[in-house]
Design a protein around this motif. Structure first.
Motif, PDB file in Angstrom:
ATOM      1  N   THR A  41       0.754  -1.243  -0.141  1.00 32.06           N
ATOM      2  CA  THR A  41       0.031  -0.112  -0.157  1.00 32.06           C
ATOM      3  C   THR A  41       0.856   1.242   0.061  1.00 32.06           C
ATOM      4  OG1 THR A  41      -1.768  -0.963   1.024  1.00 32.06           O
ATOM      5  CG2 THR A  41      -1.765   1.287   1.324  1.00 32.06           C
ATOM      6  N   TYR A  42       1.976   1.298   0.708  1.00 35.81           N
ATOM      7  CA  TYR A  42       2.695   2.454   0.831  1.00 35.81           C
ATOM      8  C   TYR A  42       4.000   2.533  -0.200  1.00 35.81           C
ATOM      9  CZ  TYR A  42       0.490   2.402   5.266  1.00 35.81           C
ATOM     10  OH  TYR A  42      -0.683   2.534   6.155  1.00 35.81           O
ATOM     11  N   LEU A 283      -4.309   5.193  -0.998  1.00 35.15           N
ATOM     12  CA  LEU A 283      -3.677   6.413  -0.492  1.00 35.15           C
ATOM     13  C   LEU A 283      -3.858   7.489  -1.574  1.00 35.15           C
ATOM     14  CD1 LEU A 283      -0.446   5.439   1.507  1.00 35.15           C
ATOM     15  CD2 LEU A 283      -2.781   6.145   2.379  1.00 35.15           C
ATOM     16  N   ALA A 294      -1.713  11.413   3.700  1.00 33.13           N
ATOM     17  CA  ALA A 294      -1.317   9.992   3.732  1.00 33.13           C
ATOM     18  C   ALA A 294      -1.735   9.579   5.332  1.00 33.13           C
ATOM     19  CB  ALA A 294       0.084   9.663   3.139  1.00 33.13           C
ATOM     20  N   GLY A 297      -5.278   8.642   5.859  1.00 34.76           N
ATOM     21  CA  GLY A 297      -5.540   7.626   5.006  1.00 34.76           C
ATOM     22  C   GLY A 297      -5.228   6.306   5.702  1.00 34.76           C
ATOM     23  N   SER A 298      -3.989   6.313   6.389  1.00 33.47           N
ATOM     24  CA  SER A 298      -3.417   5.220   6.936  1.00 33.47           C
ATOM     25  C   SER A 298      -4.191   4.951   8.343  1.00 33.47           C
ATOM     26  CB  SER A 298      -1.719   5.485   7.322  1.00 33.47           C
ATOM     27  OG  SER A 298      -1.359   4.587   7.888  1.00 33.47           O
TER      28      SER A 298
END
Length: 526
Positions: A41-42, A283, A294, A297-298
């Motif tokens: 995801t990151y 993200l 971000a 979102g996290s």
């Protein structure tokens, strides 16, 4: 307290009842399995923001590396099934050996979090990351089938595994929220420190899993050790080796002969692949469509933890409702959640900021609960798929099924990831750049790029779930039909004649396998 006091011994007998300690020892391995997808995801955001890659470059690296590494699953699955042919397998296990063999590979993959490297090095690092996943998770997924034949025992193992995996999907975003907020998401080290630490934690979890599980002995798995050792003394036969390679591919594609597996793997691939799509674009959706950070979102992703107390209820429902009804519940709820996320984008500006934020938490939590089911249900179904194959072949080919499933999973995921970047680049996506003070800034995106991000993150996923739902409505394997299969396998193993089969049993066998009963079970077994 020592590890020995808190985890079961790997030498536990095959018939041992599965306790919660056994289940936890097995399930901790999926701390890595759940974290594997979260890290993806990151990574695209990190590469696009700090490594200077364009969005299509970043996703193409991930996609192509995933496709290439998919072939590792074929090798690992077959190798795992046959690893007792080698002395090292008989010493460390044909499944569990790969849990520890993957640890050094994981450590090397930390290079993907170093900015300023050549594109080819990012490709190699990410390919190793995916290969390590195949090396570890393909044999790992076979363990419930080997540790017990009890339906409830297998469900307990899979439920605890999914619980730990689900906690991981919540804890990692929470860690990342703290890192991005505390260290500043404009700095690359905010990502680097947390990610390298997580890789180390994954390695520890895999070692604990290795020490806490057991598997079939060579004799229980049908290997004649004395014969194997005698054959090992013979000179190398290239023709025989080449035939063996061909047999491996025949074995893999023979899995598609099994009707229940064809349906299962399609449902699994659609669900898992589009969860990858969501994870890799989430993200971007938060930053460029919702205009949030971000870190926000996290933080939303970390609320997946709310659904974890429901995992025992998921397991209970699975045993009561069966896969088909559980899938319907799952996909309907998931689509509602995705539509809610899309609605929040459209509602920006028409709601007070406080009300919008509260709704964002509620809708995201709803979606995350049903997203957890997308992983939970197929992994609870999988331990019973080899039973369907065994009534046809007379063999336990769990590793072959796991390997082929992992191969197709990575293949479809790689293709989807590649197309994400190509599609977003075509919409006019603008990558971030540093301002005059050297601070990374997220640019405003054109409307076409914002719509493209929303279509991928939400629209593609809804379409995938709808198709999977349609297939799931025809899925017949459940606790009752699996019990009928196991009873018939046991009858045939004990010398029962195929001609004496109960009519209802014959019907169930043919429904699940897609093979005429007369062609099931090796004739030599009679």
């Amino acid at each position: 307290m020592t590890q020995q006091a808190t985890t079961p011994q790997a030498s536990a007998p095959k018939g041992r009842k599965i306790t919660m300690a056994n289940a936890f020892g097995f399930g901790i391995g999926d701390f890595y399995g759940g974290g594997f997808g979260q890290i993806a995801t990151y990574l695209p955001v990190f590469w696009v923001t700090f490594a200077g890659l364009a969005v299509d470059q970043a996703t193409s690296i991930m996609g192509i590396a995933t496709i290439v590494s998919a072939f590792a699953a074929l090798i690992v699955g077959s190798l795992s099934d046959n690893f007792y042919k080698y002395r090292i397998g008989r010493r460390f296990g044909r499944r569990r050996f790969f849990l520890i063999a993957g640890i050094p590979v994981l450590l090397v993959t930390a290079i993907v979090w170093v900015p300023g490297l050549p594109v080819w090095l990012y490709f190699i690092g990410y390919a190793l990351w995916i290969i390590a996943n195949q090396l570890i998770m393909t044999p790992y997924s076979t363990l419930p089938t080997e540790m017990t034949t009890d339906f409830n025992g297998r469900t307990k193992l899979s439920t605890v595994r999914m619980f730990i995996s689900g906690v991981t999907t919540a804890v990692i975003p929470l860690i990342m929220t703290a890192a991005l907020t505390g260290l500043g998401e404009q700095h690359s080290y905010a990502y680097q420190i947390s990610m390298v630490g997580l890789i180390l934690a994954f390695c520890i979890a895999l070692f604990v899993c290795y020490k806490s599980t057991w598997e079939l002995t060579p004799e229980e798995a049908g290997f004649d050790v004395r014969k194997i050792e005698e054959e090992a003394k013979q000179p190398f036969d290239f023709g025989k080796w080449l035939k063996g390679i061909g047999d491996v591919f025949v074995d893999y594609f023979s899995t598609l002969r099994i009707k229940s597996f064809r349906k299962h793997v399609l449902i699994y691939l659609l669900g898992q692949t589009f969860m990858d799509v969501f994870g890799q674009t989430w993200l971007f959706f938060v930053i460029y469509d919702w205009n949030k950070t971000a870190a926000f979102g996290s933080l939303l992703l970390s609320f997946a933890l709310v659904g974890e107390p429901l995992k025992p209820a998921f397991g209970w429902l699975f045993t009561k409702l069966g896969p088909r009804k559980m899938y319907s519940l799952n996909f309907a709820g998931g689509i509602i959640g995705l539509l809610g996320l899309l609605g929040l984008w459209q509602a920006q500006g028409s709601l007070a900021e406080g009300a919008w934020t509260a709704l964002a938490f509620v809708v995201t939590i709803w979606w995350l609960i049903f997203r957890a089911m997308v992983w939970f249900i197929p992994w609870n179904v999988f331990p019973f798929i080899p039973d369907v194959d065994e009534i046809v072949t007379g063999k336990n080919r769990t590793g072959v099924f796991s390997g082929f499933k992992a191969f197709t999973r990575k293949l479809t995921s790689g293709l989807a990831t590649t197309f994400i970047g190509i599609y977003l680049a075509s919409t006019g996506f603008i990558k971030p750049a540093k301002d005059a003070a050297g601070v990374m800034q997220y640019p405003d995106q054109p409307a076409a790029a914002q719509n493209g991000i929303a279509f991928v993150c939400i629209g593609w996923v809804i379409i995938g779930l709808l198709i999977a739902w349609g297939i799931a409505l025809t899925f017949k394997l459940d606790k009752k039909t699996d019990g009928i299969l196991l009873a018939e396998i046991e009858r045939l193993k004990n010398g029962g004649k195929k001609a004496d089969v109960d009519p209802n049993t014959k019907k169930v066998v043919e429904q699940l396998t897609g093979v005429k009963y007369e062609k099931c079970w090796p004739q030599a077994a009679e």
